[in-house]
Scaffold this active site. Structure first.
Site, short mmCIF file in Angstrom:
data_model
loop_
_atom_site.label_atom_id
_atom_site.label_comp_id
_atom_site.label_asym_id
_atom_site.label_seq_id
_atom_site.Cartn_x
_atom_site.Cartn_y
_atom_site.Cartn_z
N SER A 434 22.36 49.36 46.98
CA SER A 434 22.06 50.19 45.82
C SER A 434 21.18 49.43 44.83
O SER A 434 21.28 48.21 44.70
CB SER A 434 23.35 50.64 45.13
OG SER A 434 24.12 49.54 44.74
N GLU A 606 41.38 45.21 51.81
CA GLU A 606 42.48 45.77 51.02
C GLU A 606 43.33 46.75 51.81
O GLU A 606 44.43 47.08 51.38
CB GLU A 606 41.95 46.42 49.75
CG GLU A 606 41.32 47.78 49.98
CD GLU A 606 40.70 48.34 48.72
OE1 GLU A 606 39.85 47.66 48.14
OE2 GLU A 606 41.06 49.45 48.33
N CYS A 644 33.11 43.25 50.17
CA CYS A 644 33.04 42.61 48.86
C CYS A 644 34.34 42.01 48.40
O CYS A 644 34.56 41.85 47.22
CB CYS A 644 32.43 43.48 47.80
SG CYS A 644 32.70 45.21 47.91
N HIS A 695 28.07 41.08 39.29
CA HIS A 695 29.03 41.66 38.35
C HIS A 695 28.72 41.27 36.91
O HIS A 695 29.38 41.71 35.98
CB HIS A 695 30.45 41.25 38.73
CG HIS A 695 30.79 41.62 40.14
ND1 HIS A 695 30.47 40.81 41.21
CD2 HIS A 695 31.34 42.73 40.67
CE1 HIS A 695 30.84 41.40 42.33
NE2 HIS A 695 31.37 42.56 42.03
#
Ligand code: GLN
Ligand code: ZN
Length: 759
Positions: A434, A606, A644, A695
Site C-alpha cells: 500500500s 496471531e 507483520c 509505524h
C-alpha cells in the site's frame, strides 16, 4: 442459578465511547464531560444485563482506554517518564501513557495483542524503584454506583499473576520481583470490596497458556494472599480463551477460590478432568455462550450440557456464563437493520447473548422458556438447511484437494533459477503493497458510497492514482513495483466483498485499541470466488511500466483470522475454502501476465492457539492452506508473502514450510532482533527483513539502513536478501514516504556497490 458475563463491550452501541474519547482528545470535551459519558455507558450496560435476566452485573470491566493499563495505574505502576503527573489523575494520565505525550516528547507505552484476540492492551512497565501500592479507589466507587442503582454487582479485576505475566521489566527489573508489593495492593483493594458484592471475579487467562516457572510459583502465594483478604465476598477465578492445561488446572483447583470460571467454548475438552477434580466447596461458572463469536447459542444443546454438569456437582454449585468477556463481540444485533434476515436470524451480539444466558438460567431452574427454546431450534435448523451454508461444488473441490496441489513443481533453489528471467539486481528493492491512503482517496470512496460520483468516475480517479504511484516508484528507482492498493479500504473486507459466503454488518464494531474499532466481515457460508477480484487493477498498473508489477492479495489465514467465522464447520475447512478462492485469483493474475504475486499473511502468527499442544495442528493446516493458495503457478512465477508480527522466531520453521519464494517481515522496530532467529534457523528462501519502521513518520537516514543491510548480510546471503520497509505505507503521508524510500533505494545501491567491489 447465577447467570453472568465476565464483561460487556465498552464502546457503546453507537460507538459513543469513541466519539467521547476523540472529542476529549481534540479538546472539545471536558474531563467531566468524558467522565459523564463513561458513567452513562456503564449504567446503560448494567441495565441491559439486568433486563436480560442476569443475576449479577459486571462492574470494573469498563475502561476509557484499556483495562490492563487501568490495572497498572491502580497499582501505581506509572513509568518514570510520566511520573510527574499524579497517579490518581485517572483517564488523563492513562491517555498520556497509552498515546505518548508529544508536547513533552515522551514516548507512548508499548501495545500488543491480548492473548489470541484482536484487542490490544498496553504493556505495563515495571521499573526499579517504582513504588507500588493501591493508587485508585475507582473500582469500589463503581461497585457502590451499581448498588445505588439497585444492581447486584460482581466486581471484575485483572488478576495479579496475569498482570505480572503481561508486564515487562525495564532497567533490569524482574516483574516477578514485585510480587509482594502487587499482592499487598490487591489485598488492600479486596479489603475495600469485601462485602460490597457477592462475587469478585479475578481474571487469570494466563492459566490457559503454557505457564512460565515464575507464574507457576507465584500463583499459590498470590491466591493465598487474595483469599486471605476477603471474608464475605467470594473470589471467582476466571479463566478463558482455552482449556486449562494440566498445570493450570491443578493451580486453579487448589487456589482456594470459592468459584472457578471456565471457557467451555474454546476449552470444552478440559471439562471431564475439571469435573473429576473440582473440590466440594468450589462453584463452577460454566462459560457455555460464546463470547468471541457472533452466533446464537444452540440452547437445547447448552441446556443438556448444563444439566449434566448440574447432576454431577449439584445445581447450587453451578453458574451459567459466557465463555469470556463480551468485549470481543458487537453490542446489539438490533442495530443491524440492513442485514440479510436469514443470516441475521443465526446471530447474537452482546445484548442477545445476555438474553440467552437469562433463558438458560431460567430453563435450568425449570421455568417455562419454551418459546426461546423453539426459536433457538428453528435458528439451528434454518442454518443447517440453508443453501448458503452448503455449496456442493465448494465441498467437492475441497474434498478433491490432493498433495500435488500443495506443492510447487520444483524446490526453491531450482525455482529461483527459473525466476532469473525477471532480471532483478542483487538486493532488489520493493514495498509491501500500500501507498498512503490520502484524504482524497477516502473522500472519493465516500462520494461513491453516497452516490455523489459514478462508478466510472471513481474508477478513473483510481487509475490516475495508480498511474501516479507507478511514476513515483519509477522515479525512486524501485525494482519491483506495486499498484498501491488505493481501491482497498481494508485488506480483508475488500476481498470478502467479492467472495460468496460473506456478509457485512452495518454496525458490528469491536474495540481494537483505545477508541479504534474494527468491523470484521462475517463468514457465514461456503466460500467461493465468483470472478477475478484484483486482476483489472494489477494489469492496468503493469501496462504502465516495463518493471515487474507485484500483484497483491490477502492470504486465506489472514482473511480467516480477521473475520467472524462460522462455527458450524471446522476453521481448517473454512480456511481451505478461502485458500481455493485465493488460488483461483493467483492463477488468473499469472495468466494475465503478472509474474510476481504477494499473498499477505499478516495474521498468520496471531491465529496460533494459546496452548503449545494445539499449535502443531494449527500450523499444519495454516501452512497447508497458504501452499494451496500459492502452488498453482509456474515455477518461473515468483510468490511473495508478508507477515507483520515481530516475534515469530518460534515459528520460523513453519514459515519456511510455507515455501514462498520471498517473504518480507517486520524487524526494524526491534533493531533487527528478528535476525537473531536467522542465526538459529537456516531459512532457505529469500527474505526481506523490513529495514525501516513505517509505524512512525520518522525518515530513516541512508546510513542507518546501510548498517541494517550489512547486519542482515552477515546472516542471509546476498542472493536471497531483499530490501523493503517493514509493512505497508497506507498510514503514512507522502512526503516522509518518498524521502524514506529514496534513502532506502540509496542504501541498497550503496551495499550493492560494496558487494560488487568485493565480488
Ligand atoms: N499489503 C498490505 C499493505 O501494504 C499489507 C498490510 C499488512 O501487513 N497489515 O498495506
Ligand atoms: Zn505488515
Amino acid at each position: 442459578m447465577e447467570r453472568h458475563i465476565p464483561g460487556f463491550p465498552r464502546i457503546g452501541v453507537r460507538r459513543e465511547l469513541k466519539a467521547a474519547l476523540e472529542a476529549r482528545w481534540r479538546g472539545e470535551l471536558s474531563p467531566e464531560g468524558l467522565a459523564a459519558a463513561g458513567r452513562e455507558l456503564r449504567l446503560r450496560h448494567w441495565d441491559i444485563q439486568r433486563r436480560a435476566g442476569l443475576s449479577l452485573v459486571a462492574v470494573g470491566d469498563f475502561s476509557f482506554y484499556d483495562h490492563v493499563l487501568d490495572t497498572a495505574l491502580m497499582l501505581g505502576a506509572v513509568p518514570r517518564r510520566f511520573a510527574d503527573a499524579d497517579p490518581g489523575a485517572g483517564p488523563e494520565l492513562a491517555f498520556r501513557m497509552a498515546r505518548g505525550d508529544a508536547a513533552r516528547g515522551v514516548a507512548a507505552m508499548e501495545m500488543t495483542k491480548w492473548f489470541d484476540t484482536n484487542y490490544h492492551y498496553i504493556v505495563p512497565e515495571l521499573e526499579p524503584g517504582q513504588r507500588l501500592g493501591l493508587a485508585s479507589r475507582a473500582l469500589a466507587d463503581d461497585v457502590r454506583l451499581a448498588l445505588e442503582h439497585g444492581h447486584r454487582p460482581k466486581a471484575v479485576l485483572l488478576g495479579p499473576v496475569t498482570f505480572l505475566a503481561l508486564a515487562k521489566g525495564v532497567d533490569g527489573q524482574d516483574p516477578w520481583g514485585r510480587l509482594d508489593e502487587v499482592l499487598d495492593a490487591y489485598a488492600a483493594l479486596l479489603g475495600e470490596l469485601d462485602g460490597l458484592c457477592p462475587w469478585i471475579q479475578v481474571d487469570e487467562p494466563v492459566l490457559c497458556t503454557d505457564l512460565s516457572a515464575q507464574a507457576r510459583a507465584a500463583f499459590p502465594r498470590a491466591y493465598a494472599a487474595l483469599n486471605g483478604a476477603v471474608a464475605d465476598s467470594g473470589l471467582l477465578l476466571a479463566t478463558y480463551f482455552g482449556a486449562l492445561g494440566a498445570r493450570g488446572l491443578e493451580l486453579a483447583l487448589a487456589s482456594g477460590c470459592r468459584g472457578l470460571h471456565v471457557d467451555l467454548v474454546r476449552g470444552a475438552q478440559g471439562l471431564p478432568a475439571l469435573l473429576d477434580g473440582l473440590p466440594g466447596g468450589m462453584t463452577l461458572s460454566a462459560g457455555v455462550v460464546d463470547g468471541r463469536g457472533i452466533w446464537r447459542t444452540d440452547l437445547r444443546r447448552a441446556v443438556g450440557l448444563l444439566e449434566d454438569m448440574a447432576r454431577r456437582i449439584g445445581p447450587d454449585r453451578l453458574m451459567v456464563a459466557s465463555s469470556c468477556s463480551l468485549l470481543h463481540v458487537p453490542v446489539d444485533l438490533e442495530a443491524e437493520t440492513a442485514l440479510d434476515p436469514e443470516v441475521r436470524g443465526w446471530m447474537a451480539f452482546a445484548t442477545q447473548k445476555c438474553a440467552e444466558l437469562g433463558a438458560l438460567g431460567d430453563l435450568l431452574e425449570g421455568r417455562d422458556r419454551a418459546g426461546d427454546l423453539a426459536a433457538s431450534d428453528q435458528a439451528v435448523a434454518s442454518r443447517r438447511q440453508s443453501p448458503l451454508t452448503r455449496d456442493p461444488q465448494v465441498r467437492r473441490r475441497c474434498a478433491e484437494v490432493d498433495e500435488a496441489m500443495l506443492r510447487r513443481a520444483r524446490p526453491y533453489a531450482e525455482r529461483s533459477v527459473a525466476q532469473g528471467w525477471l532480471d532483478l539486481p542483487a538486493l532488489p528493492t520493493t514495498t509491501i503493497g500500500s501507498f498512503p491512503q490520502t484524504a482524497e482517496i477516502r473522500r472519493q470512496r465516500r462520494l461513491l458510497r453516497e452516490g455523489a460520483v459514478t462508478g466510472a468516475d471513481y474508477e478513473a480517479f483510481l487509475k490516475e492514482e495508480i498511474a501516479r504511484v507507478v511514476r513515483i516508484q519509477e522515479e525512486l528507482g524501485l525494482d519491483v513495483l506495486v499498484h498501491g492498493e488505493a481501491e482497498r479500504n481494508d485488506m480483508v473486507e475488500y476481498f470478502g466483498q467479492q467472495l460468496a459466503g460473506f456478509r457485512f454488518t452495518g454496525n458490528g464494531w469491536v474495540q481494537s485499541y483505545g477508541s479504534r474499532c474494527v468491523k470484521p466481515p462475517v463468514i457465514c457460508g461456503d466460500v467461493s470466488r465468483p470472478g477475478p477480484m484484483t486482476v483489472s487493477w494489477i494489469t492496468y498498473a503493469q501496462s504502465l511500466t516495463e518493471r515487474p508489477m507485484k500483484g497483491m492479495l490477502t492470504g486465506p489465514v489472514t482473511i480467516l483470522c480477521w473475520s467472524f467465522v462460522r462455527d458450524d464447520l471446522p476453521r481448517a475447512e473454512v480456511c481451505r475454502q478461502l485458500a481455493l478462492a485465493v488460488r483461483d485469483e493467483v492463477r488468473d493474475l499469472e495468466a494475465a501476465g503478472v509474474r510476481i504475486i504477494q499473498i499477505d499473511e499478516a495474521a498468520f502468527r496471531e491465529g496460533m492457539p494459546l496452548a503449545e499442544a494445539e499449535r502443531g495442528e494449527y500450523l499444519r493446516w495454516a501452512v497447508e492452506c497458504f501452499r494451496l493458495a500459492t502452488s498453482g503457478v509456474d515455477d518461473a512465477t515468483q510468490i511473495h508473502s508478508h507477515m507483520c508480527y515481530s516475534s515469530f522466531n518460534d515459528i520460523l520453521p513453519a514459515i519456511a514450510a510455507m515455501d514462498a519464494d520471498v517473504i518480507s517481515i517486520e524487524s526494524s522496530r526491534s533493531g533487527m532482533e528478528l535476525l537473531q532467529a536467522f542465526r538459529e534457523f537456516d531459512y532457505p528462501n529469500a527474505v526481506g527483513p523490513g529495514i525501516y519502521d513505517i509505524h512512525s513518520p520518522r525518515v530513516p537516514p541512508r546510513e542507518e539502513m546501510v548498517g541494517l543491510l550489512r547486519a542482515a548480510l552477515a546472516l542471509i546471503p546476498a542472493s536471497r536478501l531483499w530490501v523493503n520497509p517493514d509493512c505497508g505505507l497506507k498510514t503514512r503521508a507522502w512526503p516522509e514516504t518518498v524521502e524514506s524510500l529514496r534513502n532506502m533505494v540509496a542504501a541498497a545501491q550503496e551495499v550493492r556497490a560494496e558487494l560488487e567491489g568485493r565480488g
